[in-house]
Design a protein around this motif. Sequence first.
Motif, PDB file in Angstrom:
ATOM      1  N   ALA A  78       0.827  -1.209   0.000  1.00 33.20           N
ATOM      2  CA  ALA A  78       0.000   0.000   0.000  1.00 33.20           C
ATOM      3  C   ALA A  78       0.864   1.262   0.000  1.00 33.20           C
ATOM      4  O   ALA A  78       0.370   2.350  -0.303  1.00 33.20           O
ATOM      5  N   VAL A  91      -3.629   3.095   2.714  1.00 38.99           N
ATOM      6  CA  VAL A  91      -4.500   2.403   1.763  1.00 38.99           C
ATOM      7  C   VAL A  91      -4.082   2.780   0.350  1.00 38.99           C
ATOM      8  O   VAL A  91      -3.875   3.965   0.059  1.00 38.99           O
ATOM      9  N   ASP A  92      -3.930   1.785  -0.515  1.00 43.25           N
ATOM     10  CA  ASP A  92      -3.656   2.057  -1.932  1.00 43.25           C
ATOM     11  C   ASP A  92      -4.985   2.363  -2.611  1.00 43.25           C
ATOM     12  O   ASP A  92      -5.694   1.476  -3.070  1.00 43.25           O
ATOM     13  N   HIS A 119      -9.524  -1.609  -2.791  1.00 43.10           N
ATOM     14  CA  HIS A 119      -8.929  -1.016  -1.590  1.00 43.10           C
ATOM     15  C   HIS A 119      -9.871  -1.031  -0.390  1.00 43.10           C
ATOM     16  O   HIS A 119      -9.421  -1.120   0.749  1.00 43.10           O
TER      17      HIS A 119
END
Length: 438
Positions: free
Chosen positions: A220, A308-309, A315
Motif C-alpha cells: 500500500a 490504503v492504496d 482497496h
Amino acid sequence: MSEERFYMDINEEERKERAVLVGLDMNQLDNFELYMEELRQLAKACNMEVVCVMVQNLEVPNKATLIGPGKVEEVKQTAEALEADIVIFAQTLSPSQLRNLQNKLQLPIMDRTSLILEIFYKRARTREAKIQVEVARLQYTLPRLVGLHDALSRQGGGSGSMSNKGAGEKKLELDRRYLENRLAQLRRELKELEANRVVQRKRREKNGTFQVALVGYTNAGKSTLMNAFIETVNKSDTFDKEEKKVFEKDMLFATLDTTVRRIEPEGKIPFLLTDTVGFVSHLPHALVEAFHSTLEETSNADVLLHVVDVSDVNHEEQLEITKEVLKELDSAAIPAIYVYNKADILFHKEELPKIIGNKIYMSASNRIGMGELMEMIQNLFMKNYISCELFIPYKDGAAYSYLKQNAQLEQEEYEENGIRVKGKLLKEDYMRYGEYKI
C-alpha cells in the motif's frame, strides 16, 4: 534433515519458474477474483511467471485432492502442455491432499500458505524476523512429513524401538524429532528477543515519546511513506537521511522487518514512527502467531496511520482486512488517520491533498500532502495535552528543565522568585506538576 525440500529456493538470476495457479470457488468469498489475483501477485513476488489460472466451482472440497478427479487430470495435462514447473493451489492443502496431488501431478506442489512462507523466508533480514519465519515454516512442515519418504522401503524386522521400523519410518521419526527439537530451540531464542523488545518498548514509553505505527495492506506504500517522513521532515543532513531510509519496492511483502525511526519535525512534537509487516487476506495463522510480537507494536502506538492504496479497485476490501487483523491485536480503538495513498493516479496533482475528516488523499512517492498529514498527526497528539499556567520557583530548576524539553511552552516570564510559564502539558505531567499550577 533439511526442511528446504518443501520450498522452491529460487535464484533471482535464473529462469523464472512457470506456474499454474489452481483455485477452488465454493462461493464462500465475497470477491474470489480478488483472492486469485492476490495469488498471482504472490507468485510474482516469488519470481514466478504465471502461465495459466484454473478455477473449479464445487460446493465442498474433495477430501483426497481438494479439486475433483477430472479437474486434477485437466490440471496435469495443462501443466504438461505449458511446460509448467510448479502448480500452486489457492487454498491451504492438508498433508494427505498434498501427498495425493504430488503423486497424481508429478510436479512440485505449493499452496497459498507455503507460497507466503517462501516469500517471507526470502525477505526476512533481521535475526528476529528470520526466527519468526522459520518457526512458521516448521509448524507448517511437521504435519506434512508423512509422504516425503514414500520412495523408501517401509519393510523392516528385528526388535527395539527403531529396529522394527522400515527405512521410511526410521527417516520419518528422525526428521520429526529433529524438527521438534529445532522448533523448541527457536522458540527459546524468540522469547529472549521478545524480552529485549519489551525492555526497549518500556524505555521508549519511559521517555514519554509519542509512537505512530504504519499499518495497512501489503504494497500500500507504508515504506514509501516512512521514507517520505525521513526525507521531508527530519532535520538531519542528507547523508543521515539516506542511511535511515528503508527498502521500498512495488511488490507484495517487499519488507518484513519492523523498523523504527525517530521523526523530528521542526517546531513540533517529535515521535517514533514504526513500519510494520503488511497484511494480506487470509494471512496464514502460523504467520500471525509467529509475528505476533512484531505486530504488537501496533497496540502500543498512540496513533495508527492506516495506509490504503486508493488506486487499487479492491482497496475498501483491503482496508476491512486490515481492520479485522487490528481487532485481533486489540488495536482497533487506537486513534487513526486513514492515508489514501497513490491518489495522484486518480486525481490531478493540483487537487491534492484532499482531507475529509480523518482521511487524507495524498501521494507519498511524490511527497504530496506530507505537511497536511503531519498537522493531522500533531492535532491527535495535542488531544493528550492540557492548557495551563504554572509558576516554578528558581530552586526547582529540574522541573523547569523537564517542562522546557517535554511541554509545549508558549510563554515564559522571569519574575523575582521564579518563572511563570504558559503552555500545554501532557495529562500525566499536568498531574505530576500540579503543585505549580496558578
